[in-house]
Design a protein around this motif. Structure first.
Motif, short mmCIF file in Angstrom:
data_model
loop_
_atom_site.label_atom_id
_atom_site.label_comp_id
_atom_site.label_asym_id
_atom_site.label_seq_id
_atom_site.Cartn_x
_atom_site.Cartn_y
_atom_site.Cartn_z
N ASP A 167 61.68 87.78 16.53
CA ASP A 167 63.09 88.08 16.32
C ASP A 167 63.51 87.91 14.86
OD1 ASP A 167 62.89 88.12 19.08
OD2 ASP A 167 63.82 86.16 19.33
N SER A 168 63.24 86.73 14.31
CA SER A 168 63.65 86.48 12.93
C SER A 168 62.79 87.24 11.94
CB SER A 168 63.62 84.98 12.63
OG SER A 168 62.32 84.45 12.79
N ALA A 169 61.51 87.44 12.26
CA ALA A 169 60.64 88.21 11.37
C ALA A 169 61.14 89.65 11.25
CB ALA A 169 59.20 88.19 11.89
N ALA A 170 61.58 90.22 12.37
CA ALA A 170 62.11 91.59 12.34
C ALA A 170 63.37 91.66 11.48
CB ALA A 170 62.40 92.07 13.76
N LEU A 171 64.24 90.64 11.58
CA LEU A 171 65.45 90.63 10.76
C LEU A 171 65.10 90.58 9.27
CD1 LEU A 171 67.90 88.22 12.63
CD2 LEU A 171 67.83 90.71 12.68
N VAL A 172 64.15 89.72 8.90
CA VAL A 172 63.75 89.61 7.50
C VAL A 172 63.16 90.93 7.02
CG1 VAL A 172 62.10 88.48 5.94
CG2 VAL A 172 63.46 87.11 7.53
N ALA A 173 62.34 91.57 7.85
CA ALA A 173 61.76 92.86 7.49
C ALA A 173 62.84 93.92 7.28
CB ALA A 173 60.78 93.31 8.57
N LEU A 174 63.84 93.93 8.15
CA LEU A 174 64.91 94.93 8.04
C LEU A 174 65.85 94.61 6.88
CD1 LEU A 174 65.57 95.44 11.84
CD2 LEU A 174 64.68 97.15 10.25
N MET A 175 66.05 93.34 6.58
CA MET A 175 66.81 92.98 5.38
C MET A 175 66.10 93.52 4.14
SD MET A 175 67.84 89.02 6.31
CE MET A 175 68.73 88.67 4.78
N ASN A 176 64.79 93.35 4.12
CA ASN A 176 64.01 93.86 3.00
C ASN A 176 64.10 95.37 2.91
OD1 ASN A 176 61.07 94.95 2.12
ND2 ASN A 176 61.51 93.06 1.02
N ARG A 177 64.00 96.05 4.05
CA ARG A 177 64.09 97.51 4.07
C ARG A 177 65.47 97.99 3.63
NH1 ARG A 177 62.44 101.26 9.25
NH2 ARG A 177 60.34 100.85 8.46
N ALA A 178 66.51 97.20 3.94
CA ALA A 178 67.88 97.59 3.59
C ALA A 178 68.18 97.39 2.11
CB ALA A 178 68.88 96.81 4.44
N GLY A 179 67.23 96.83 1.37
CA GLY A 179 67.43 96.69 -0.07
C GLY A 179 67.66 95.28 -0.54
N ALA A 180 67.77 94.32 0.40
CA ALA A 180 67.92 92.92 -0.02
C ALA A 180 66.60 92.48 -0.66
CB ALA A 180 68.25 92.05 1.18
N SER A 181 66.68 91.90 -1.83
CA SER A 181 65.46 91.50 -2.54
C SER A 181 65.55 90.04 -2.97
CB SER A 181 65.23 92.39 -3.76
OG SER A 181 66.31 92.30 -4.66
N ASP A 182 64.42 89.38 -2.92
CA ASP A 182 64.32 87.99 -3.34
C ASP A 182 65.41 87.11 -2.71
OD1 ASP A 182 63.19 85.86 -4.70
OD2 ASP A 182 64.53 86.08 -6.42
N PHE A 183 65.67 87.34 -1.42
CA PHE A 183 66.66 86.51 -0.74
C PHE A 183 65.99 85.25 -0.19
CE2 PHE A 183 65.16 89.80 2.14
CZ PHE A 183 64.80 89.11 3.28
N ASN A 184 66.80 84.28 0.20
CA ASN A 184 66.31 82.99 0.66
C ASN A 184 66.08 82.99 2.17
OD1 ASN A 184 66.70 80.78 -1.71
ND2 ASN A 184 68.27 82.35 -1.87
N THR A 185 64.96 82.39 2.57
CA THR A 185 64.70 82.17 3.99
C THR A 185 64.47 80.67 4.21
OG1 THR A 185 62.37 82.74 3.60
CG2 THR A 185 63.79 84.45 4.54
N PHE A 186 64.79 80.21 5.45
CA PHE A 186 64.77 78.77 5.74
C PHE A 186 64.10 78.53 7.08
CE2 PHE A 186 68.46 80.03 3.29
CZ PHE A 186 68.41 79.17 2.20
N SER A 187 63.15 77.61 7.08
CA SER A 187 62.39 77.28 8.30
C SER A 187 62.35 75.78 8.52
CB SER A 187 60.95 77.82 8.19
OG SER A 187 60.94 79.22 8.02
N VAL A 188 62.17 75.41 9.79
CA VAL A 188 62.13 73.99 10.14
C VAL A 188 60.89 73.71 10.99
CG1 VAL A 188 63.52 74.30 12.25
CG2 VAL A 188 63.48 72.08 11.11
N GLY A 189 60.31 72.55 10.76
CA GLY A 189 59.19 72.07 11.56
C GLY A 189 59.40 70.61 11.88
N PHE A 190 58.45 70.03 12.61
CA PHE A 190 58.63 68.66 13.06
C PHE A 190 57.41 67.82 12.72
CE2 PHE A 190 61.00 71.46 15.91
CZ PHE A 190 62.27 71.01 15.64
N ASP A 191 57.67 66.56 12.40
CA ASP A 191 56.63 65.61 12.07
C ASP A 191 55.94 65.19 13.37
OD1 ASP A 191 55.00 63.73 10.98
OD2 ASP A 191 56.58 62.27 10.56
N GLY A 192 54.82 65.84 13.66
CA GLY A 192 54.13 65.58 14.91
C GLY A 192 53.01 66.57 15.11
N PRO A 193 52.53 66.72 16.35
CA PRO A 193 51.44 67.66 16.63
C PRO A 193 51.79 69.09 16.20
CG PRO A 193 51.87 66.24 18.52
CD PRO A 193 52.98 66.00 17.55
N SER A 194 50.76 69.88 15.89
CA SER A 194 50.98 71.25 15.40
C SER A 194 51.68 72.13 16.41
CB SER A 194 49.63 71.88 15.02
OG SER A 194 48.76 71.91 16.15
#
Length: 562
Positions: free
Chosen positions: A201-228
């Motif tokens: 879902d979010s990967a498709a949005l980022v791809a379409l933002m890129n296709r729409a002309g947005a360049s060098d925009f910021n993306t944000f991800s979260v992970g957790f201190d624990g098992p992979s």
């Protein structure tokens, strides 16, 4: 003579503004809010059907003495109100209405029972007696004659039969709808970024933002201190690298929960026991340092069929082919074993022949037996279970077959889980960080398009979100398309037994809403979890969130529970 206050964004305001100017309207500002005044003057309250966006607004027509309250079609923006025949008060936060009470507000115990089962309070109810949510796609009119509501939008019924459109036609329509949705959500005077989970879902949005002309925009991800198994950071980084974004990562540990939970509950306002409130809030604070607006992927699972339960529910016929003795013994054996709780929950759901009961079992935090144990009044709890079932039966009429039941699950989640849990969580947590979240998948033309596609095409051969994956196959890296879905799931089970043990024990000792909990059972659940007899982390989280919320409400303004 017409005054308006609006929370949200009208994405097509420029087109509407040009149309209104051509009809003689004169504007003082360039804001989207002013468009509402002139559009109302032209079309009355029915002007809402012309709006494309996320909004909750109040409009006062002084000449007609009519107040118009309106909420967007999918419930992206919240709106609460209290009407007592003498006056109406409204706000975008529940807390904003508490000063309007002459006496201490009453906490609705029935609403808290539903919260325990569903993780949220289903609308139009709230946790405070006398306060309601305006439902999505609804307008409320208040005049000297009284109050009336109008439902101005419903998700359309399926209008495409299997075989009436080729796969290529469907994929083309979906990708065009997505492109248009992303393009209109990118209109902004401030920097825009995206929440990037590493899923489709979010990967498709980022791809379409890129296709729409947005360049060098910021993306944000979260992970957790624990098992992979609890982190998606590596997948998110793949997507960020592929599209050249400026990528930021946040790793959450147990100390982050202990340090932020009280503040989170204060911002929540309305109680919510979804654990994803924590990563959403902390990621929003990180994003707010760089951008003012983010695009998020909420709504894709409910539209395209992304949850595992959608696929597993189709096994119900096979399950009931098992000998009855084995079917009856299996749930009890699993509950006593160390098997993953989700397996126990899944078997319990498949044991239900009623589609609405199965749906509640899939999403519920407590089994029937557990709810009876934790309730101070089991009879009252049983009555609330029946009320919850009646609520969901609306979405499962004529849903005997697995394919029809899937349609019912999608309808139910779009109408309840999405606005009352996911969208409320995102709105509250992003707004608390002074960040605006936009949800392109809930652009209503796209919702109408995808709702018209049969559910059997959305899950094919066990593949969930088959339509979306096919539509974005040329945009999203294959590794992302093929990986299993994950959520914002924290390793609470191990944290509760380790670094958060004292924190959880202290919160569970707080006074809860009177007449709601059997405190002995809460203590027993805690001991079972600490001794590793059962994973009770989900239930313990619900208990402590409800207790903490009650303390916040009680401290701000003493509340009576009824």
């Amino acid at each position: 003579s017409v005054v308006v206050v609006c929370n949200g964004e009208i994405y097509n305001y420029r087109e509407l503004r040009g149309e209104l100017i051509s009809k003689g309207h004169r504007f003082r500002t360039m804001s989207d809010t002013e468009v509402l005044v002139h559009l109302y003057e032209e079309h009355g309250w029915e002007c809402i059907s012309r709006l494309r966006g996320m909004f909750a607004f109040a409009l006062w027509d002084a000449r007609k003495r009519v107040l118009v309250l309106a909420r967007d079609r999918l419930g992206i923006k919240p709106l609460f109100f209290r009407y007592d025949r003498e006056r109406i008060v409204f706000a975008s936060e529940l807390r904003g209405l508490l000063p309007a009470f002459d006496q201490s507000p009453e906490v609705k115990r029935s609403a808290l029972f539903r919260l325990l089962v569903l993780q949220y309070v289903p609308g139009p109810d709230t946790a405070i007696a006398g306060v309601q949510k305006l439902m999505p796609g609804t307008v409320l009119l208040v005049s000297d004659r009284g109050i009336e509501t109008h439902k101005y939008w419903h998700p359309p019924a399926i209008c495409w039969s299997e075989g009436s459109r080729t796969d290529a036609d469907i994929q083309r329509a979906v990708i065009e709808g997505l492109q248009q949705a992303v393009a209109c959500h990118l209109v902004s005077d401030v920097p825009i970024g995206a929440f990037l989970s590493g899923g489709v879902d979010s990967a498709a949005l980022v791809a379409l933002m890129n296709r729409a002309g947005a360049s060098d925009f910021n993306t944000f991800s979260v992970g957790f201190d624990g098992p992979s198994e609890y982190t998606e950071l590596s997948y998110a980084k793949q997507v960020a690298t592929r599209f050249g974004t400026t990528h930021h990562e946040l790793v959450i540990g147990p100390k982050d929960i202990a340090g932020s939970l009280h503040q989170i509950v204060c911002h929540l306002d309305e109680p919510l026991t979804d654990p994803a409130i924590v990563p959403t809030y902390l990621l929003s604070r990180l994003a707010a340092r760089r951008v003012k607006v983010v695009l998020t992927g909420e709504g894709a699972d409910e539209l395209f069929g992304g949850y595992q339960r959608y696929a597993l529910d189709r096994l119900v016929a096979w399950y009931h082919l098992m000998p009855s003795g084995l079917r009856n013994a299996l749930p009890q054996w699993l509950r006593k074993s160390s098997v993953n709780r989700r397996v126990v929950q899944g078997v319990g759901a498949l044991a239900q022949r009623s589609p609405s009961k199965r749906h509640i079992s899939w999403i519920g935090a407590f089994t029937h037996e557990e709810l009876m144990q934790v309730s101070a009044d089991p009879m009252e709890a049983a009555g609330q279970e029946q009320e919850i079932e009646r609520l969901f039966q609306t979405y499962f009429q004529d849903c005997g077959e697995p394919e029809a039941a899937l349609e019912g699950m999608l309808r139910a989640d779009l109408a309840t889980w999405l606005p009352d849990d996911l969208l409320m969580k995102v709105d509250r947590m992003t707004m608390a960080a002074s960040l605006e979240a936009r949800v392109p998948y809930l652009d209503h033309p796209l919702v109408e398009l995808v709702s018209s596609i049969p559910a059997t095409l959305k899950i094919r051969n066990g593949v969930r979100k088959a339509v979306l994956k096919a539509a974005v196959a040329d945009l999203v890296p294959p590794a992302i398309l093929q990986r299993r879905k994950m959520g914002f799931e924290m390793p609470l089970a191990s944290w509760f037994r380790g670094p958060l043990r004292e924190f959880v024990t202290d919160l569970l000792s707080l006074e809860g809403p009177p007449g709601l909990f059997n405190e002995r059972t809460i203590t027993e659940f805690l001991h079972q979890h600490l001794r590793k007899e059962q994973d009770r982390s989900r239930q313990l989280w619900a208990f402590l969130l409800v207790k903490l919320w009650y303390q916040v409400v009680a401290r701000e303004r003493p509340a009576v529970v009824r």
